[in-house]
Scaffold this motif. Structure first.
Motif, PDB file in Angstrom:
ATOM      1  N   TYR A 163       0.843  -1.188   0.000  1.00 20.10           N
ATOM      2  CA  TYR A 163       0.000   0.000   0.000  1.00 20.10           C
ATOM      3  C   TYR A 163       0.877   1.237   0.000  1.00 20.10           C
ATOM      4  O   TYR A 163       2.086   1.169   0.257  1.00 20.10           O
ATOM      5  N   GLN A 164       0.273   2.372  -0.279  1.00 11.35           N
ATOM      6  CA  GLN A 164       0.997   3.632  -0.345  1.00 11.35           C
ATOM      7  C   GLN A 164       0.364   4.625   0.623  1.00 11.35           C
ATOM      8  O   GLN A 164      -0.865   4.694   0.752  1.00 11.35           O
ATOM      9  N   VAL A 165       1.193   5.375   1.318  1.00 14.26           N
ATOM     10  CA  VAL A 165       0.719   6.411   2.230  1.00 14.26           C
ATOM     11  C   VAL A 165       1.011   7.776   1.613  1.00 14.26           C
ATOM     12  O   VAL A 165       2.157   8.060   1.236  1.00 14.26           O
ATOM     13  N   LEU A 166      -0.039   8.598   1.503  1.00 16.44           N
ATOM     14  CA  LEU A 166       0.078   9.931   0.936  1.00 16.44           C
ATOM     15  C   LEU A 166      -0.034  10.983   2.026  1.00 16.44           C
ATOM     16  O   LEU A 166      -0.755  10.805   3.003  1.00 16.44           O
ATOM     17  N   ALA A 167       0.658  12.091   1.834  1.00 18.86           N
ATOM     18  CA  ALA A 167       0.452  13.278   2.662  1.00 18.86           C
ATOM     19  C   ALA A 167      -0.548  14.158   1.925  1.00 18.86           C
ATOM     20  O   ALA A 167      -0.360  14.468   0.741  1.00 18.86           O
ATOM     21  N   VAL A 168      -1.621  14.550   2.618  1.00 15.39           N
ATOM     22  CA  VAL A 168      -2.683  15.308   1.964  1.00 15.39           C
ATOM     23  C   VAL A 168      -3.058  16.537   2.791  1.00 15.39           C
ATOM     24  O   VAL A 168      -2.965  16.532   4.026  1.00 15.39           O
ATOM     25  N   VAL A 169      -3.473  17.588   2.077  1.00 20.88           N
ATOM     26  CA  VAL A 169      -3.940  18.824   2.703  1.00 20.88           C
ATOM     27  C   VAL A 169      -5.172  19.296   1.945  1.00 20.88           C
ATOM     28  O   VAL A 169      -5.506  18.777   0.872  1.00 20.88           O
ATOM     29  N   SER A 170      -5.838  20.304   2.483  1.00 19.69           N
ATOM     30  CA  SER A 170      -6.979  20.892   1.789  1.00 19.69           C
ATOM     31  C   SER A 170      -6.498  21.681   0.572  1.00 19.69           C
ATOM     32  O   SER A 170      -5.315  22.056   0.470  1.00 19.69           O
ATOM     33  N   GLY A 233      -8.571  22.329   6.342  1.00 19.05           N
ATOM     34  CA  GLY A 233      -7.409  23.208   6.330  1.00 19.05           C
ATOM     35  C   GLY A 233      -6.670  23.323   7.646  1.00 19.05           C
ATOM     36  O   GLY A 233      -5.933  24.289   7.866  1.00 19.05           O
ATOM     37  N   ARG A 234      -6.824  22.323   8.522  1.00 19.69           N
ATOM     38  CA  ARG A 234      -6.226  22.429   9.855  1.00 19.69           C
ATOM     39  C   ARG A 234      -4.840  21.796   9.952  1.00 19.69           C
ATOM     40  O   ARG A 234      -4.272  21.739  11.039  1.00 19.69           O
ATOM     41  N   SER A 252     -11.096  17.735  -3.018  1.00 18.38           N
ATOM     42  CA  SER A 252     -11.257  18.133  -1.616  1.00 18.38           C
ATOM     43  C   SER A 252      -9.984  17.919  -0.825  1.00 18.38           C
ATOM     44  O   SER A 252      -9.808  18.492   0.255  1.00 18.38           O
ATOM     45  N   LEU A 253      -9.081  17.111  -1.343  1.00 19.50           N
ATOM     46  CA  LEU A 253      -7.746  16.941  -0.778  1.00 19.50           C
ATOM     47  C   LEU A 253      -6.720  17.048  -1.891  1.00 19.50           C
ATOM     48  O   LEU A 253      -6.991  16.661  -3.037  1.00 19.50           O
ATOM     49  N   VAL A 254      -5.538  17.545  -1.546  1.00 22.66           N
ATOM     50  CA  VAL A 254      -4.455  17.677  -2.514  1.00 22.66           C
ATOM     51  C   VAL A 254      -3.221  16.986  -1.943  1.00 22.66           C
ATOM     52  O   VAL A 254      -2.881  17.167  -0.767  1.00 22.66           O
TER      53      VAL A 254
END
Length: 318
Positions: A163-170, A233-234, A252-254
């Motif tokens: 599996y892959q883990v992503l870092a995501v933000v608004s 956005g927190r 909704s996530l980037v």
């Protein structure tokens, strides 16, 4: 030797004193002392001596601690199997890491349990660091999560899903759509699920690689709750790729890219060796590598943030 004697000895090993063992088992200290005296006489070994720093165990005492855990575990398993035989049902106890339990276990367990009308599957969430001891004591039949740093000869480990883990933000976060360096990542507020606690697994590895300070880490009851906070956005969240892919696709996530991001890991199934494992555990180990099982894990709906409770959550699937 009796089970009461073995329980008294194990409690002494765990607690480091007769007083702690007595409190753990809710008996008198004299009762603990009597049980250990009987063991010493029967085995012809002191088992341990009292030192200024605590109890010092003999080689025989250490061996007895290991065997006592196995014997009591087998006793519990025997009681359980006899009860199951009388009721016409089997029980498979699965320990899982919080990340796997939340994102992949529901689909897998539902599909697997539905294949046999006489099988119940009990899923409980534990730290991967405890998997080996849980299996050795027969407290669980199977453990699923990150690979162990070392593999005991009594255990088998089978990787079954990458599996892959992503870092995501608004979408409106300052890091959105940027290539970010480690220094800037360390300054962010990190929104994390319960898998951030401990040493094993991809999330702790990412945090260590980036040297994210603890004061910048906020840990939530579930990974889904942490991702939901990121949508507002927190901060920055870590999400399993197949679980956040829809949110990334609809904007909704980037995804944030930087050192160690994205990261790749694997989930593994751990059991006792073939001689000691249960038939149901062996059956799950075979099934978990099949295309149907993979599809169920990736497609499963998981659980909501309100339902997921790390460490103590136990669900019965039948």
């Amino acid at each position: 030797m009796t089970s009461a004697q073995l329980r008294a000895y194990l409690a002494t090993v765990r607690g480091g004193s007769l007083k702690a063992a007595a409190a753990d088992l809710d008996v008198s200290e004299a009762a603990i002392s009597m049980h250990i005296a009987h063991l010493r006489k029967e085995l012809g070994d002191k088992l341990f001596t009292r030192e200024a720093s605590g109890l010092a165990f003999t080689p025989g005492g250490l061996r007895l601690a290991s065997r006592a855990a196995e014997m009591l575990g087998l006793q519990r398993r025997t009681v359980l199997e006899v009860s199951q035989a009388g009721g016409g049902r089997r029980l498979l106890r699965v320990a899982a890491s919080s990340l796997f339990a939340e994102h992949a276990a529901p689909g897998l367990i539902e599909l697997f349990a539905n294949r046999a009308n006489d099988l119940d599957v009990e899923l409980s969430v534990h730290s991967p660091q405890d998997f080996a001891s849980l299996l050795a004591s027969r407290a669980v039949d199977v453990a699923v999560g990150p690979p162990p740093p070392t593999l005991d000869a009594s255990l088998t480990c089978l990787p079954f899903l990458n599996y892959q883990v992503l870092a995501v933000v608004s979408a409106d976060h300052p890091l959105a759509g940027r290539q970010v360096d480690a220094a800037e990542l360390r300054e962010q507020t990190w929104l994390l699920g319960p898998s951030a606690v401990g040493r094993l697994g991809m999330v702790p590895v990412i945090l260590r690689r980036l040297s994210v300070p603890e004061e910048h880490q906020r840990i939530f009851q579930s990974h889904a709750a942490a991702v939901e906070e990121a949508k507002h956005g927190r901060g920055i969240a870590l999400g399993v790729a197949f679980a956040v892919s829809k949110d990334v696709a609809d904007g909704s996530l980037v995804q944030v890219k930087g050192p160690s991001l994205p990261a790749r890991g694997s989930w593994n199934v751990l059991t006792l060796t073939e001689r000691d494992t249960t038939p149901a555990a062996a059956e799950l180990t075979r099934f978990i590598t099949t295309p149907r099982a993979t599809q169920a894990m990736l497609r499963g709906t998981g659980v909501t943030a309100g339902r997921f409770k790390p460490a103590i959550h136990v669900t019965l699937w039948s």
